[in-house]
Design a protein around this motif. Structure first.
Motif, PDB file in Angstrom:
ATOM      1  N   UNK A 205       0.790  -1.104   0.017  1.00 43.43           N
ATOM      2  CA  UNK A 205       0.062  -0.213  -0.086  1.00 43.43           C
ATOM      3  C   UNK A 205       0.942   1.337  -0.049  1.00 43.43           C
ATOM      4  N   UNK A 206       1.832   1.278   0.643  1.00 41.32           N
ATOM      5  CA  UNK A 206       2.535   2.481   1.035  1.00 41.32           C
ATOM      6  C   UNK A 206       4.129   2.724   0.415  1.00 41.32           C
ATOM      7  N   UNK A 207       4.538   1.458  -0.132  1.00 43.41           N
ATOM      8  CA  UNK A 207       5.800   1.419  -1.031  1.00 43.41           C
ATOM      9  C   UNK A 207       6.785   0.912   0.099  1.00 43.41           C
ATOM     10  N   UNK A 208       8.119   0.608  -0.431  1.00 44.74           N
ATOM     11  CA  UNK A 208       8.990   0.147   0.425  1.00 44.74           C
ATOM     12  C   UNK A 208      10.101   1.335   1.158  1.00 44.74           C
ATOM     13  N   UNK A 209      10.407   0.827   2.054  1.00 42.59           N
ATOM     14  CA  UNK A 209      11.611   1.608   2.882  1.00 42.59           C
ATOM     15  C   UNK A 209      12.985   0.954   2.882  1.00 42.59           C
ATOM     16  N   UNK A 210      13.888   1.674   3.091  1.00 41.48           N
ATOM     17  CA  UNK A 210      15.048   0.846   3.161  1.00 41.48           C
ATOM     18  C   UNK A 210      15.414   0.087   4.393  1.00 41.48           C
ATOM     19  N   UNK A 211      15.700  -0.928   4.372  1.00 38.60           N
ATOM     20  CA  UNK A 211      15.713  -1.985   5.612  1.00 38.60           C
ATOM     21  C   UNK A 211      16.841  -1.551   6.228  1.00 38.60           C
ATOM     22  N   UNK A 212      16.768  -1.882   7.602  1.00 35.55           N
ATOM     23  CA  UNK A 212      17.869  -1.668   8.469  1.00 35.55           C
ATOM     24  C   UNK A 212      19.098  -2.506   8.170  1.00 35.55           C
ATOM     25  N   UNK A 213      18.908  -3.614   7.386  1.00 27.96           N
ATOM     26  CA  UNK A 213      19.771  -4.598   6.872  1.00 27.96           C
ATOM     27  C   UNK A 213      19.535  -5.236   5.643  1.00 27.96           C
ATOM     28  N   UNK A 214      19.991  -5.216   4.739  1.00 29.12           N
ATOM     29  CA  UNK A 214      19.836  -5.967   3.493  1.00 29.12           C
ATOM     30  C   UNK A 214      19.121  -7.214   3.862  1.00 29.12           C
ATOM     31  N   UNK A 215      17.975  -7.627   2.795  1.00 30.68           N
ATOM     32  CA  UNK A 215      17.433  -8.964   2.782  1.00 30.68           C
ATOM     33  C   UNK A 215      18.629  -9.928   2.207  1.00 30.68           C
ATOM     34  N   UNK A 216      18.667 -10.856   2.617  1.00 33.30           N
ATOM     35  CA  UNK A 216      19.760 -12.001   1.851  1.00 33.30           C
ATOM     36  C   UNK A 216      18.802 -13.304   1.463  1.00 33.30           C
ATOM     37  N   UNK A 217      19.380 -13.973   0.808  1.00 32.94           N
ATOM     38  CA  UNK A 217      18.814 -15.295   0.123  1.00 32.94           C
ATOM     39  C   UNK A 217      17.841 -16.161   1.276  1.00 32.94           C
ATOM     40  N   UNK A 218      18.391 -15.958   2.048  1.00 28.39           N
ATOM     41  CA  UNK A 218      17.632 -16.842   3.391  1.00 28.39           C
ATOM     42  C   UNK A 218      16.316 -16.357   3.812  1.00 28.39           C
ATOM     43  N   UNK A 219      15.975 -14.983   3.121  1.00 28.42           N
ATOM     44  CA  UNK A 219      14.866 -14.240   3.453  1.00 28.42           C
ATOM     45  C   UNK A 219      13.892 -14.410   2.193  1.00 28.42           C
TER      46      UNK A 219
END
Length: 506
Positions: free
Chosen positions: A63-77
């Motif tokens: 609904x509101x769009x993405x924001x920068x995560x505190x730490x990047x997602x990885x393949x495990x996510x």
């Protein structure tokens, strides 16, 4: 990985940790990122992964769009999509679009094809591209290398995909193309003479954009990357008659173009790491762009005219030293042996699963070929362009017990799920017209009768037979190929074992 550029100008990593390398002068990493039409997920393509990665989005993010995560997602996510089907898998997923139901459709730049996700999440190629002509060396064609892709829905309800064919090493000038394909494996050329086209996109107002990566220095090495000429990339607008109107030149290795909702364009430059934003002001009185679905294939130029066709043909025959009926003296008489050979040619009894014959890929209806870019051998159903993969394969009586472990028995015999679904024979079926005149058989010349004496092959068992007819020797090989004819019943066994099994069957 994948970086996120927010509306307020922040940039940072959204997904990270994928392997990347510079392979043979090219960057191999994450060429593909796409948002699902329903905003529920982000697809990511990683070179060599064999599938797509999926980042599910929460209702709030949708609904509101993405924001920068505190730490990047990885393949495990991440989840996965378009997993391998038997030996069919994505190698270099380069760009993605979606069918009207939101199903991913992906170009594979290494697989030279277009693949679609199956209902059970697997990968299936519905189109493979033939090689492109090499303008510099007509005898040495180049790989097609499909890159950008865009879906087009036509008023008559048909659907096509526009695909940029970059053209492979040595990247000759003007070898690239923009083509249209459909899921019935039809293909038509729209624009030729391009320099490494890499993306095609459509703005909300219907404007079509074509992006060319670079020009390549003639005779430069493909394996160092030094042949790519800087500031030779180009963005063009595609006009209604399928000609190009250059809009931006001197781009530095542009890799993708993304139309935004406000009419601007974002262009990524691969080697410089820059993101360019291009804005336009509408000229007063400018006409609205025409719908791409209404544009026909360009009409070719006028054909040469001749006042005396017979004289023109006679001149060509004399210049080329051609003679009528060059193989008339080698034509087989109407003998019992010839009639037996013709019967075998059309009989599927010589295939392990009894579902494919020589004529399947070399049929009189298609000039003794199959009218396809790549054949469907074992596990197929139908002929020519309409041939498709069957859901089940019925095993022959010679199938061993381990091959029957997954079988379902019915009145027709033991059936197994088609192990060849999605797997094309990796070589084009040539016509067999006049094949008896060829001293060397097969694309790789593995049957060689060009020298005096018996025909030579890579199999000593065949060489010991001392056969002198290259075409007769050639006929011994397709029944032993798993994907051509041996199938689920006999595929993988030693060639001589397969031949002896078929002899016993006869």
């Amino acid at each position: 990985g994948v970086s996120l550029l927010t509306p307020d100008g922040q940039i940072g990593r959204l997904i990270s940790g994928f392997p990347s390398t510079r392979d043979a002068g090219d960057l191999a990493g994450v060429p593909l990122v796409a948002l699902a039409p329903d905003n529920s997920r982000i697809y990511v393509g990683n070179f060599g992964a064999g599938h797509l990665w999926v980042l599910p989005l929460t209702p709030e993010q949708q609904k509101n769009g993405l924001t920068l995560p505190a730490a990047p997602f990885t393949a495990d996510d991440l989840d996965v999509a378009m997993e391998r089907l038997n030996n069919v898998m994505l190698v270099n997923p380069f760009d993605m679009t979606f069918d009207p139901q939101g199903v991913p459709v992906v170009t594979d730049a290494s697989g030279n094809g277009v693949a679609k996700e199956t209902p059970d999440g697997k990968t299936r190629f519905f189109h493979r591209f033939a090689e492109l002509p090499n303008p510099d060396k007509p005898w040495d064609p180049i790989e097609a290398v499909p890159t950008g892709i865009l879906r087009v829905d036509n008023p008559d309800g048909s659907r096509e995909y526009l695909v940029t064919l970059t053209g492979g090493c040595p990247y000759p000038e003007g070898a690239g193309q923009l083509v249209a394909v459909d899921e019935q494996r039809h293909q038509r050329t729209l624009i030729e003479g391009l320099n490494m086209p890499i993306d095609v996109a459509r703005s909300l107002d219907g404007t079509l954009w074509l992006l060319e990566f670079a020009r390549f220095t003639k005779d430069a090495s493909c394996f160092t990357g030094e042949g790519y000429q800087p500031k030779t990339g180009r963005l063009s607008r595609i006009l209604p008659d399928w000609t190009l109107e250059p809009v931006l030149t001197e781009l530095n290795y542009p890799g993708a173009v993304l139309p935004a909702r406000d009419g601007s364009l974002y262009i990524s430059e691969v080697l410089t790491g820059r993101i360019l934003r291009v804005t336009f002001g509408k000229e007063e009185g400018a006409a609205e762009p025409e719908d791409i679905s209404l544009r026909p294939t360009p009409t070719p130029g006028p054909a040469p005219s001749f006042t005396d066709l017979d004289a023109a043909l006679a001149e060509v025959l004399a210049r080329q030293g051609l003679q009528p009926h060059p193989g008339v003296k080698r034509r087989e008489a109407d003998t019992p042996l010839a009639r037996l050979g013709q019967a075998f040619f059309f009989d599927p009894i010589l295939s392990g699963d009894k579902n494919v014959s020589c004529a399947t890929c070399h049929h009189p209806r298609f000039a003794m070929a199959d009218a396809r870019v790549l054949p469907i051998g074992a596990g197929g159903d139908g002929l020519g362009p309409e041939r498709d993969f069957a859901e089940w394969v019925t095993l022959g009586p010679e199938a061993s017990a381990p091959r029957r472990l997954q079988a379902v028995r019915n009145d027709a015999g033991d059936r197994v799920p088609n192990p060849f679904a999605g797997q094309f024979v990796p070589r084009n079926s040539p016509t067999v017209i006049n094949a008896a005149l060829f001293p060397v058989q097969f694309w790789d010349g593995r049957v060689d009768g060009s020298a005096d004496g018996p025909v030579r092959t890579l199999e000593e068992e065949i060489n010991r037979l001392g056969m002198t007819d290259p075409l007769a020797v050639q006929a011994l090989f397709p029944p032993t190929s798993m994907h051509e004819m041996a199938g689920a019943t006999l595929g993988g066994l030693a060639p001589e074992t397969i031949r002896r099994t078929l002899l016993a069957r006869l």
